[in-house]
Design a protein around this motif. Structure first.
Motif, PDB file in Angstrom:
ATOM      1  N   LYS A 123       0.805  -1.209   0.079  1.00 16.29           N
ATOM      2  CA  LYS A 123      -0.009   0.029   0.175  1.00 16.29           C
ATOM      3  C   LYS A 123       0.850   1.159   0.163  1.00 16.29           C
ATOM      4  O   LYS A 123       0.505   2.275  -0.742  1.00 16.29           O
ATOM      5  CB  LYS A 123      -0.815  -0.165   1.381  1.00 16.29           C
ATOM      6  N   VAL A 124       1.884   1.275   0.587  1.00 16.55           N
ATOM      7  CA  VAL A 124       2.970   2.404   0.703  1.00 16.55           C
ATOM      8  C   VAL A 124       3.425   2.614  -0.686  1.00 16.55           C
ATOM      9  O   VAL A 124       3.428   3.978  -1.132  1.00 16.55           O
ATOM     10  CB  VAL A 124       4.031   2.247   1.700  1.00 16.55           C
ATOM     11  N   ALA A 125       4.039   1.588  -1.244  1.00 17.02           N
ATOM     12  CA  ALA A 125       4.307   1.734  -2.560  1.00 17.02           C
ATOM     13  C   ALA A 125       3.308   2.318  -3.780  1.00 17.02           C
ATOM     14  O   ALA A 125       3.548   3.050  -4.537  1.00 17.02           O
ATOM     15  CB  ALA A 125       4.966   0.353  -2.994  1.00 17.02           C
ATOM     16  N   ASP A 126       2.165   1.529  -3.328  1.00 13.72           N
ATOM     17  CA  ASP A 126       1.110   2.152  -4.514  1.00 13.72           C
ATOM     18  C   ASP A 126       0.717   3.607  -4.032  1.00 13.72           C
ATOM     19  O   ASP A 126       0.726   4.199  -5.251  1.00 13.72           O
ATOM     20  CB  ASP A 126      -0.292   1.291  -4.095  1.00 13.72           C
ATOM     21  N   ARG A 127       0.723   3.941  -3.072  1.00 14.98           N
ATOM     22  CA  ARG A 127       0.299   5.624  -2.813  1.00 14.98           C
ATOM     23  C   ARG A 127       1.428   6.304  -3.438  1.00 14.98           C
ATOM     24  O   ARG A 127       1.163   7.379  -3.766  1.00 14.98           O
ATOM     25  CB  ARG A 127       0.162   5.618  -1.258  1.00 14.98           C
ATOM     26  N   ALA A 128       2.902   5.853  -3.122  1.00 13.10           N
ATOM     27  CA  ALA A 128       3.859   6.817  -3.777  1.00 13.10           C
ATOM     28  C   ALA A 128       3.698   6.650  -5.211  1.00 13.10           C
ATOM     29  O   ALA A 128       4.054   7.770  -5.842  1.00 13.10           O
ATOM     30  CB  ALA A 128       5.057   5.963  -3.276  1.00 13.10           C
ATOM     31  N   ALA A 129       3.323   5.840  -5.871  1.00 15.41           N
ATOM     32  CA  ALA A 129       3.456   5.607  -7.352  1.00 15.41           C
ATOM     33  C   ALA A 129       2.183   6.746  -7.467  1.00 15.41           C
ATOM     34  O   ALA A 129       2.314   7.217  -8.653  1.00 15.41           O
ATOM     35  CB  ALA A 129       3.153   4.268  -7.688  1.00 15.41           C
ATOM     36  N   VAL A 130       0.967   6.565  -7.019  1.00 10.06           N
ATOM     37  CA  VAL A 130      -0.087   7.586  -7.631  1.00 10.06           C
ATOM     38  C   VAL A 130       0.379   8.857  -7.351  1.00 10.06           C
ATOM     39  O   VAL A 130       0.172   9.725  -8.164  1.00 10.06           O
ATOM     40  CB  VAL A 130      -1.428   6.956  -6.610  1.00 10.06           C
ATOM     41  N   ARG A 131       0.974   9.118  -6.061  1.00  5.92           N
ATOM     42  CA  ARG A 131       1.357  10.616  -5.933  1.00  5.92           C
ATOM     43  C   ARG A 131       2.496  11.007  -6.799  1.00  5.92           C
ATOM     44  O   ARG A 131       2.526  12.378  -7.246  1.00  5.92           O
ATOM     45  CB  ARG A 131       1.687  10.768  -4.482  1.00  5.92           C
ATOM     46  N   ALA A 132       3.190  10.187  -7.346  1.00  3.79           N
ATOM     47  CA  ALA A 132       4.291  10.686  -8.088  1.00  3.79           C
ATOM     48  C   ALA A 132       3.796  10.969  -9.556  1.00  3.79           C
ATOM     49  O   ALA A 132       4.621  12.088 -10.040  1.00  3.79           O
ATOM     50  CB  ALA A 132       5.333   9.480  -8.288  1.00  3.79           C
ATOM     51  N   PHE A 133       2.668  10.657 -10.025  1.00  2.00           N
ATOM     52  CA  PHE A 133       2.220  11.019 -11.318  1.00  2.00           C
ATOM     53  C   PHE A 133       1.201  12.055 -11.283  1.00  2.00           C
ATOM     54  O   PHE A 133       0.375  12.256 -12.575  1.00  2.00           O
ATOM     55  CB  PHE A 133       1.928   9.598 -12.356  1.00  2.00           C
TER      56      PHE A 133
END
Length: 211
Positions: free
Chosen positions: A28-38
């Motif tokens: 979940k942490v990686a998923d949120r980081a990926a969404v925020r990055a773009f």
């Protein structure tokens, strides 16, 4: 990091990268980081507000300093403005209209700042919090179109992304509509599972018959 998915590869290289050959583990942490990055950075509204506030600050500073040294610039008719404000009741329509405009503008800026925009790329899972990969929307839909075109009887396919829905329109001739649509949907869902996007997508199929 962006990636183009080669149409001929079943899962594309991005979302299918895991040592065991399956989908990357969900984090979940990686998923949120990926969404925020773009996500869009809202740079244009921020720049506009910053410029307007800077100009207003300079104007007030210039008027204040010029008044202190005894040579007021009077770029703003603040004497008349102060007299009008002192003589006008709070219930005056102009006061109410001005207050409403200020409140609406403030709420609009708050909404722009708080409501997240749609990501510019389609983030996919990698299984690594430090590795963020996104697919260009055109590459994403192209991979799904190719998956639909691999179904027997499909002459061509067109895919579009509308929010969290992938709309696929396969063109065929003389085929069982219900079973055909089901086969196309399964093929697209399989390709989606291979790409493994961070956000879930539903698939809608609209079969188009060509004679």
């Amino acid at each position: 990091m962006t990636s183009d998915v080669p149409p001929g590869e079943p899962g594309g290289g991005a979302g299918a990268a895991s040592p065991g050959g399956g989908a990357p583990p969900r984090d979940k942490v990686a998923d949120r980081a990926a969404v925020r990055a773009f996500r869009p950075q809202r740079r244009v509204p921020a720049i506009v507000v910053a410029v307007l506030l800077a100009l207003l600050g300079l104007l007030v500073a210039a008027e204040t300093v010029s008044a202190l040294v005894g040579s007021p610039l009077r770029w703003l008719p603040y004497d008349r403005m102060l007299a009008w404000a002192a003589a006008t009741p709070w219930s005056h329509p102009l006061f109410l209209a001005g207050a409403a405009i200020v409140v609406l503008a403030g709420l609009a800026l708050v909404a722009i700042a708080l409501v997240p925009g749609r990501p510019r790329l389609v983030p996919v899972r990698t299984g690594d919090r430090d590795l963020i990969i996104g697919l260009r929307p055109k590459s994403f839909t192209r991979a799904l179109e190719h998956a639909a075109e691999e179904v027997p009887g499909v002459r061509s396919a067109h895919a579009t992304v509308r929010g969290r829905t992938v709309a696929v329109t396969p063109a065929t001739s003389g085929w069982n509509g219900e079973g055909f649509g089901r086969a196309v949907r399964e093929a697209v869902l399989t390709r989606l599972a291979g790409l493994d996007p961070v956000e879930p997508y539903r698939v809608a199929v609209n079969v188009k018959e060509r004679r």
